[in-house]
Scaffold this active site. Sequence first.
Site, short mmCIF file in Angstrom:
data_model
loop_
_atom_site.label_atom_id
_atom_site.label_comp_id
_atom_site.label_asym_id
_atom_site.label_seq_id
_atom_site.Cartn_x
_atom_site.Cartn_y
_atom_site.Cartn_z
N CYS A 1 0.81 -1.21 0.00
CA CYS A 1 0.00 0.00 0.00
C CYS A 1 0.85 1.27 0.00
O CYS A 1 0.84 2.04 -0.95
CB CYS A 1 -0.93 -0.03 1.21
SG CYS A 1 -2.05 1.35 1.34
N GLU B 1 4.14 1.05 1.76
CA GLU B 1 5.37 0.62 2.40
C GLU B 1 6.52 0.58 1.39
O GLU B 1 6.33 0.77 0.20
CB GLU B 1 5.19 -0.76 3.05
CG GLU B 1 4.07 -0.81 4.07
CD GLU B 1 2.70 -0.98 3.46
OE1 GLU B 1 2.58 -0.99 2.21
OE2 GLU B 1 1.73 -1.09 4.21
#
Length: 831
Positions: free
Chosen positions: A469, A471
């Site tokens: 997402c 990261e």
Amino acid sequence: MAQLLCECMSPQEQRLHDKIDGKVDRFRATHERVFKILERFEGQKPQIDIERALYFTQSMKQTEGQPLVLRWAKALYHIAENITVYVQDDQLLLGRAGTDAGRYGILYPELDGDFLDIAVKELPNRPTSPATITPEDAKRVVEEIAPYWKGKTFHEALNAALPEDVHKLTYDDPQGLISRFIVNETASFRSSIQWVHDYEKILKRGFNDIKREAQEKLAALDPLSPKDNCEKKPFLEAVILVSEAIVLWAKRHAVLAREMAATETDPVRKAELIRMAENAERVPGEPARDFWEACQSQWFTQMFSRIEQKTGTTISNGRMDQYFYPYYEQDMASGKINEDKAIELLECMWVGMAEFIDMYISPTGGAFNEGYAHWEAVTVGGQTPDGRDATNALTHLILKSKREFPLHYPDLAARIHSCAPESYLWDVAETIKDGSGFPKLINDEEVVPLYVSKGATFAEAYDYAVSGCTEARMPNRDTYTSGGAYVNFAAAVEMVLRNGRMKKYGDKVLGLETGDPTKFTSWEQFWDAYVKQHLLFLRAAFIQQYTINNLRAKHFAQPMGSAMHDLCMKHCIDLHQPQIPEGINLGYFEYMGLGTVVDSLSAIKKLVFEDKKLTMQQIIDAIDANFEGYEDVEAMLRSAPCYGNNDPYADAIGHEIDKISVEFGGKYSKELGMHNDVRYVPFTSHVPFGKVVSATPNGRKQFTPLSDGSSASHGADVNGPTAILLSNYNTKNYGMRDRAARMLNIKFTPKCLEGESGTEKLVSFIRTFCDLKIWHVQFNVINRETLIAAKKDPAKYRNLIVRIAGYSAYFVDLSPDLQDDLIARTEHGDL
């Protein structure tokens, strides 16, 4: 003809209206191949293919008692040997993890086996992310697959191992099948958190060379050493076996492609099939020699990785514009390909990604990831390992493809840094303006220093790839794979107001009994009570993680992922083991509801204890009534200082809240053998987490969504988008390192970004984002009227793509709650 809802529409909205009017997509002529493939599965509900689960289970039954990493490799070989292979019409790449009947998902019984028999019956009709399964396959799941896994899954072991005081905050039933949505574990519905492989290693070396390396290491082991015999030997045997497995799988595709070529009458397609067979005969066993082989090698690798395990948010694609560029540059220079052919090959990969649906069988996992969530992040831009700008011609080609490709695949991430060239930022801004939510932006000026502070070299940190997402991963240095806790801190506010209880759960004491809040005489007393609940939740999250770290390695292995990791190969240890020498264990716990909590505490501090305009009893009465009959109280609460407006009053509270979490992580992470950092990335889980929290003192109605990520509460941000960035900046503890990603959503109207002047404004905004060292930002560029129309008439707006939580999805695939959440996000018409 469709009625135009708005004076100014995004390119996506215009294409959508053209489709409604029966017009041919303006990009179809130049993307004919992928449009033909797309039309075969457009709007299709995914179909479950059980072959991976069946063959995996068959093998695991036969290998009980052997080292887990070797069992996993044997299971993958059994799958590679037996799973059906396909050659799709019009495709130029080979490799699927399941059926060729359009969109599909596969099963991972090692995760879901204890409730898989129940789940497959509910899948077709569940409200979020449903899927079809044939009666015959459902019967085989119930009778042949699920029974073996009963009593063997990690989920069952974790449920049994959690202490009672932690269990009651985690689960709402003894079996651990229903989440409490307070301190929610996420490790049991994926084998690994988001991950990025070292694809460049496969392109340059191939799996045959990795096999050779493992064979040499195996031959060099000390035959008298217990460790070498019991740990290193099975690991190396597993690497050898899995390297053979993926090559076998590829060559089975080559055989089928040649068989189809032999009967193909179209000379163009015949030549394509022969070339596809030649590719599969060479890669991924041997190094890639050109762009087509490189694409095929990478595609085989990522698809077999999906077969190997369920990676949370799907396995990511890494820095594609970097590792593909030498092959692209070489072939362009020689005239072997042109831009159109390169885009066609990439888009054959994009469409393959679109067909594979990362299914969450767990009801909790499904609630976290609505709309067939996917994060197969392709990273572009950023910096080279020596700190130079990394953009190249392929960077811009991938951005161009994203503007022209009509689906929300792949998930595209653009790295931003202070020396990013204007031409790159302009191209990024134009792609954002298209309106499908791409690319999301990740900030090198925040990520790189943080990673260096946690032990990475600058070269490793500069070479990070976006993963999942929001990261990031350093493919050969990151070594932590366990999912972290999602912590509902809005519930902590409610527990202060209800003395350790929650309206949703009646009189059950879930938190600490911090006293009757109506007896508090100062803000300090209320704050102290909140901090106690906050720390209780963190305690539960860290005990959860400690338990998870001690259990997971007994249940999961990934020999192929380990074979591609330098440290795993150096030390002959599987990537799922809790401690790998020289590795950096970067984990997280999730802060849920930042805006909701800050605004609630701000309202109480300001209106009850400072201005004395309301009493605590008035607030409690109002939230008990869900503000019905207390509209005046609701209005006063909403008027208090709010996060998202660059307001020092509210932001100071946010800063202190963040400090509690960062300090706790800094103090106790060492006991876990990891960096367990605070993160603000809810995916879509702010919706189900909100469903357990009653009305809150910021005027939010009961059981409605919490604020998402590090975004403001809906309607609370009234000072424009730059103020949101500044509030994000103000609430961070930049002097501490125990923090990770923050997800930030911003919605613009197309009119706001219209024309070259709009692009210039957006580029300037991106520069500000970079200067403030904000980790992440993503955009919806869409008219509110379009969203309302799509909810009312989903059939017409089937292809409307929106940005949700680090990924984009079809608006009509989302639950009504999440649709309303998107509509309610503050729409910025000025920048």
